[in-house]
Design an enzyme around this catalytic site. Sequence first.
Site, short mmCIF file in Angstrom:
data_model
loop_
_atom_site.label_atom_id
_atom_site.label_comp_id
_atom_site.label_asym_id
_atom_site.label_seq_id
_atom_site.Cartn_x
_atom_site.Cartn_y
_atom_site.Cartn_z
CD GLU A 293 -27.88 26.18 15.54
OE1 GLU A 293 -28.43 26.30 14.42
OE2 GLU A 293 -28.48 25.77 16.56
CE LYS A 356 -30.32 23.17 11.01
NZ LYS A 356 -30.89 24.13 12.00
CB CYS A 406 -30.30 23.13 15.71
SG CYS A 406 -31.54 23.90 16.79
#
Length: 551
Positions: A293, A356, A406
């Site tokens: 990321e 995301k 994440c």
Amino acid sequence: MVVQQPAAAAACGPVDEPVLPLWAAILAAAVAGGAMLVAFPPYGQWWAAPAAVALLAVAVHGRRLRAGFWLGCLTGVLFFTPLLAWTNLHTGMVPWLLLSVLETLYFGLVGLAGAWIGPLLGGRQRWNRGGWSWPVAVGLLWVAQEALRDRTPFGGFPWGRLAFSQDTSPLLRLAAAGGAPLVTFAVALAGGLAGFAVLRGIGAGTEVRRAVAPLAAVAAGCALIGVAALVPLTEPAGPAVYVAVVQGNVPRLGLDFNAQRRAVLDNHVKATIALGDRVKAGARRPDLVVWPENASDIDPLRNTDAGVLIGQAADAVGAPILVGAVLYSPETGVENAGLVFNPGRQLGDPVSKYVKRHPVPFAETMPLRSVARLVSSEVDRVTDMTAGTSPGVLRVGPATVGDVICFEVAYDGLVRDTVTGGGQLIAVQTNNATFNEAEARQQLAMVRLRAVEHGRDALMASTVGISAFADATGATSAETAFDKPAVIVAELHLGDRRTLATRLGAIPEYTLVAFAVLGLVAALAVRRRDGGRDPDPHPVPEAADGPEEDL
């Protein structure tokens, strides 16, 4: 004699007097918080999690609801405040303390509920007759607490789930059968059994007949762990792929990593080109490469220089790269995405991408911005990111990758969707540049659980570490050092079979929560039935120094 209470009063207070004096209950709750902390990485003492559950359960047993709540909060604040200390590194103390207090309140609810279910164990005069529903109820309440905390407020924050402390425990294998909720239930049930043994042991005195129950509880806890170790795992049996993970590192840790975005991109490009040079010298060529990321916070779809650099890296290594990038567009706003760059790609060619789906509140999106601005001056550094709508299922070379970004690894449904969508291995792209090694290791523990849960080999790719591979047994390999550049490679196998946990999805959690509610209702029924009285037909004789009050 026992001073009787009206039924209504008994429903709000304890049916039986507390087992521990107040000072001992406070001490037990405090030790529970410390024990819970050391169960999690970087300490990793998994056995301490059931011990913590047992300590809190004993501390609140027999107490009034408000006392149970505050004892639970004591455990929570001594657990969450140090566990989440990595949130304080670059944003100041106030956000860290607010988050810790918010999470603590959920432990307060567990303490309150633990006090409420006390009658399921029975009064001291009934400890020789059952009460086995009590440790089960303890386990169920922890699942219910986590189900609530994982979803509220603003989408929840699942950090600190009991299941995430078990990455080296035999109980981890239960994830293949029922996911993280089943692991949490097993941990809390083991703690409930230990608490049961303590409470029954206190009541047994020197009477051998009454010693059977605590011994049976200890045996049941050991059997639970033994049975968990025998749960079969679904290991991937598909073709092997050779995967490289690039940890390019950043010039400086902290919130200003975005200001260094060209340097971060250059680090990953140079490391990948160097890998390509080794391939030309005879090293095995990877089938795919994964960047973390924020590897390119310069939008490579709109910035020609960034797109050319990533293309050069893909051409040099001769393999597709899954790139963590931030995208900027007037139509879609700011997106945190995973992009697939294939060798030979021309500028302007379309790319596969995953956006995301769960931007982190107060980090990637700012609820209640005007209020939050009063708390921290860093608020306006946060740009609201646009949430994606589709699971992260991307074709990267010969593999279909289930991509999550994440903190998404902490959410059950976001990972499962990638597997049911066709993901053959799990990739977690993350950026730990604003945190520390403790946070990275806590996140890696979640990756290990997801690998077991879904029977998939997995990897974690971080800008600064820890990057690593995890297999479907929960074992890791090639773990990198924190804050050091590295390139790691491993042969992973693609999976196509679904574990029981993957097939069931949220059903185990919903079922356990439903039983938790039934446990609370059952405790209410016992309270109303007993009305504060102990109906044992053979009460303890009145003490010589006067009557005993039911407090």
